[in-house]
Design a protein around this motif. Sequence first.
Motif, PDB file in Angstrom:
ATOM      1  N   ASP A 165      44.832  56.873  56.040  1.00 55.00           N
ATOM      2  CA  ASP A 165      45.278  57.737  54.967  1.00 55.00           C
ATOM      3  C   ASP A 165      44.756  59.165  55.197  1.00 55.00           C
ATOM      4  OD1 ASP A 165      46.403  57.344  52.067  1.00 55.00           O
ATOM      5  OD2 ASP A 165      44.718  58.731  51.901  1.00 55.00           O
ATOM      6  N   ILE A 166      45.648  60.171  55.163  1.00 55.85           N
ATOM      7  CA  ILE A 166      45.245  61.519  55.566  1.00 55.85           C
ATOM      8  C   ILE A 166      44.199  62.154  54.645  1.00 55.85           C
ATOM      9  CG2 ILE A 166      46.046  63.835  56.217  1.00 55.85           C
ATOM     10  CD1 ILE A 166      47.612  61.975  57.872  1.00 55.85           C
ATOM     11  N   PRO A 167      44.438  62.227  53.326  1.00 56.09           N
ATOM     12  CA  PRO A 167      43.390  62.861  52.505  1.00 56.09           C
ATOM     13  C   PRO A 167      42.065  62.118  52.602  1.00 56.09           C
ATOM     14  CG  PRO A 167      45.145  61.926  51.133  1.00 56.09           C
ATOM     15  CD  PRO A 167      45.639  61.913  52.532  1.00 56.09           C
ATOM     16  N   LYS A 168      42.098  60.811  52.741  1.00 53.34           N
ATOM     17  CA  LYS A 168      40.849  60.062  52.837  1.00 53.34           C
ATOM     18  C   LYS A 168      40.125  60.340  54.150  1.00 53.34           C
ATOM     19  CE  LYS A 168      42.132  56.437  49.636  1.00 53.34           C
ATOM     20  NZ  LYS A 168      42.524  55.041  49.449  1.00 53.34           N
ATOM     21  N   LEU A 170      40.353  63.155  55.787  1.00 54.23           N
ATOM     22  CA  LEU A 170      39.813  64.508  55.632  1.00 54.23           C
ATOM     23  C   LEU A 170      38.530  64.491  54.811  1.00 54.23           C
ATOM     24  CD1 LEU A 170      43.077  66.552  55.053  1.00 54.23           C
ATOM     25  CD2 LEU A 170      41.431  66.917  56.881  1.00 54.23           C
ATOM     26  N   ILE A 171      38.542  63.741  53.721  1.00 54.22           N
ATOM     27  CA  ILE A 171      37.344  63.667  52.873  1.00 54.22           C
ATOM     28  C   ILE A 171      36.168  63.158  53.696  1.00 54.22           C
ATOM     29  CG2 ILE A 171      36.280  62.430  50.937  1.00 54.22           C
ATOM     30  CD1 ILE A 171      38.933  62.625  49.472  1.00 54.22           C
ATOM     31  N   PHE A 174      34.899  65.901  55.877  1.00 54.15           N
ATOM     32  CA  PHE A 174      34.199  66.935  55.110  1.00 54.15           C
ATOM     33  C   PHE A 174      32.820  66.460  54.658  1.00 54.15           C
ATOM     34  CE2 PHE A 174      38.642  68.533  53.981  1.00 54.15           C
ATOM     35  CZ  PHE A 174      38.626  69.421  55.029  1.00 54.15           C
ATOM     36  N   ILE A 175      32.742  65.213  54.181  1.00 45.24           N
ATOM     37  CA  ILE A 175      31.436  64.726  53.728  1.00 45.24           C
ATOM     38  C   ILE A 175      30.448  64.767  54.889  1.00 45.24           C
ATOM     39  CG2 ILE A 175      30.153  62.725  52.872  1.00 45.24           C
ATOM     40  CD1 ILE A 175      32.494  61.960  51.220  1.00 45.24           C
ATOM     41  N   LEU A 429      31.462  50.780  49.560  1.00 44.17           N
ATOM     42  CA  LEU A 429      32.476  50.869  48.503  1.00 44.17           C
ATOM     43  C   LEU A 429      33.660  51.707  48.961  1.00 44.17           C
ATOM     44  CD1 LEU A 429      30.222  51.393  45.353  1.00 44.17           C
ATOM     45  CD2 LEU A 429      31.387  49.312  46.076  1.00 44.17           C
ATOM     46  N   MET A 430      33.361  52.818  49.671  1.00 42.64           N
ATOM     47  CA  MET A 430      34.450  53.674  50.146  1.00 42.64           C
ATOM     48  C   MET A 430      35.291  52.933  51.177  1.00 42.64           C
ATOM     49  SD  MET A 430      32.666  57.402  50.373  1.00 42.64           S
ATOM     50  CE  MET A 430      34.151  58.256  50.866  1.00 42.64           C
ATOM     51  N   LYS A 432      35.845  49.828  51.318  1.00 39.83           N
ATOM     52  CA  LYS A 432      36.722  48.878  50.625  1.00 39.83           C
ATOM     53  C   LYS A 432      38.010  49.549  50.159  1.00 39.83           C
ATOM     54  CE  LYS A 432      35.511  45.727  47.523  1.00 39.83           C
ATOM     55  NZ  LYS A 432      35.736  44.324  47.848  1.00 39.83           N
ATOM     56  N   LEU A 433      37.925  50.856  49.899  1.00 37.98           N
ATOM     57  CA  LEU A 433      39.107  51.597  49.455  1.00 37.98           C
ATOM     58  C   LEU A 433      39.804  52.289  50.622  1.00 37.98           C
ATOM     59  CD1 LEU A 433      37.546  53.104  46.234  1.00 37.98           C
ATOM     60  CD2 LEU A 433      39.356  51.402  46.322  1.00 37.98           C
ATOM     61  N   ASP A 434      39.506  51.839  51.842  1.00 42.70           N
ATOM     62  CA  ASP A 434      40.179  52.372  53.037  1.00 42.70           C
ATOM     63  C   ASP A 434      39.835  53.819  53.372  1.00 42.70           C
ATOM     64  OD1 ASP A 434      41.361  50.159  53.966  1.00 42.70           O
ATOM     65  OD2 ASP A 434      43.362  50.559  53.149  1.00 42.70           O
ATOM     66  N   TYR A 435      38.662  54.275  52.997  1.00 36.47           N
ATOM     67  CA  TYR A 435      38.213  55.557  53.527  1.00 36.47           C
ATOM     68  C   TYR A 435      37.636  55.265  54.915  1.00 36.47           C
ATOM     69  CZ  TYR A 435      38.450  57.784  48.913  1.00 36.47           C
ATOM     70  OH  TYR A 435      38.884  58.301  47.719  1.00 36.47           O
TER      71      TYR A 435
END
Lengths: 505, 165
Positions: A165-168, A170-171, A174-175, A429-430, A432-435
């Motif tokens: 996922d692109i925004p994920k 990128l996040i 950035f982190i 946790l991240m 698990k949400l596909d980050y």
Amino acid sequence: MEILQLLLDGFVVALQPTNLFLVIVGCAVGLFIGAMPGLGSVNGVAILLPVTFIVPPTSAIIFLAAIYYGAMYGGAISSIMLGIPGASTAVATTFDGRPLAIQGMADKALVAAAVASFAGGTISVILFTGFAPPLAHVALAFGSAEEFALMMLAFGTFIGLGGDDIPKTLISIFIGLILSSVGLDILSGQPRLIFGDIPGFFHGINFLVLAIGIYGIGEILWTIESSRGEVSVSQAVVTVRRILGSLKELLKSAKTILMGSLLGYFVGLLPAAGATPGSIMAYGFAKTMSKNPDSYGKGNIDGVAAPESANNAASTGSMLPMLTLGIPGSPTTAILLGGMVIWGLEPGPRLFVEQTEFVWGLIASLYVANFFSIVLNIAFIPIFIWVLKLSFTILAPIIFVLCVVGGYAPTQDMHDVWLMLLFGVVGYLMRKLDYPMAPMVLAIVLGPLAESSLRQALLQSHGSMLVFFERPISGPIMVFALLLFLMPAIKAGKKMITRRLQKVP
Amino acid sequence: MRRAELLMAIALAIFSVYLMWKSAELPIGWIPDEGPGGGAFPFWLSAAMLVCSVWVIVRWFRQITPQSRSSEPFFDSRAQAMILLVVGALTLMVGSIHFIGVYGAVPLFFVFYMRFLGQHSWAKTLTIAIAAPVVTFFFFEILLHITLPKGYTEPLFYPLYDIFM
């Protein structure tokens, strides 16, 4: 011929008793780590890096590279025996390895995996030996603008080729970069991002804290959650005669192995790709090229050989940009790169000039590690099967304790242990949400280099951004990186246009 | 899963605003002839992160990601209990290191994990619970000269220091 001379000198380093011993131990440890479901090369290297402070850098990297290598071999063992990939890099090995094991031919699959890994490793190390010195030579001319452009390229590959996922994604990048900027500002020396005025943040956030958190604590939590079902270990009959028989049969797979090795090597060079997609691509490629693709997935030995040769080749491939350019080709090499900084070495092409012993000792050790991995792999098959039966409730606390002690060791500050625990839980946790987590680890390692090269380049150009595009090498790299960043947008745009065109026939 | 996706994105958005505010403590503007100030790098990265978090939230409302359409629970109840127990035990272990030190906390952690979560025999549990700190001591303190935190148990180690160091 100069390369051969350097390589010979490298062998002198790699075959010193201490280093040879470390290679053998590293391969064995790596094989076990790779064989454990849920643990792969990244986890092993991240958790064990603090252990290497005891030896000089050359020995340390030789040890860690041997773990990296061994883990690539070991991943196949649980893929075949349990049907669970030992590491993500061995996912494709389960497709045909598991059916073979169910048919009572586990030994055949294990031997094929070992030999294919050996071939993949050896072919790629030879390519590595040939490519690395000229590339490093070119890279010597790189200034800070080129360095920054290369890092943009590395991050660009995650966007353009990563497939998450692109925004994920990128996040995640950035982190990682923001966490790397905590501490004292590199140019002005002012304290920066000191959360809650806690003094522990003044020395910055060591990349190991994040890496051990995510790949140690987070990974085990992930495994605890996902591996609750009962696992059954297949039986394997291992005799010398059967091994020799399997070896003879493997000659037919030579073409598949060669193809897998080359594909894996070149995929491995890219930061976002690496061993997992490399092995899956090799599997797919072997299937398409095969005369009877229907036999794949039902126990075709080529289906084991292709991904296993590719994942080993990719692990060597990812070391090429790490050593020559200072840009890691995989999360594991990102941690190795961070390790180099801790050991007091400056990553990048100058290593080839200033640290010849380190570079060539490492390269030669890869040949040695390959040899020992295949020997240990075949010799220890019964022990691996015994270890796989070990309960996870014994393994998990051991790894947790290693993480806690390993997180404390580099800075000797309890603050970092707490931070590691936090990163582990939040990272889990991240995930698990596909980050995706790999970009974050790469970013925290590259962050300080990215910021200093950006600001130095801007200082030299008196603040003009054009410097990145005007220079002959950094210009094309930068344009290419931007294209990668824009790739998803281009794809989406294309889709929209074709849809519009279809609507107006 | 659907709710977790939104909560995570909101948390990330709030975190990035906090990061922006925090990096603005240093000059974030363009210093002539020098380029960006010390806070600019984290500031603009946090700003970009905020944009991406909002992007994730927008995608949640439009139900584009698989997570935002999923009606499955983020945790099933068994997994949740297990993960909470493990994370709780880990937190307690790290916390107790401050008081009873690594060599007090680690054996207790093993006893809890192996005996109560794993239901292994006492013999097996105690073997590992005692072997692990001994190995750790010799490896880290003696070989690497890294002193691990011992809390109030520090005086107990003076005789050991005298023998090995």
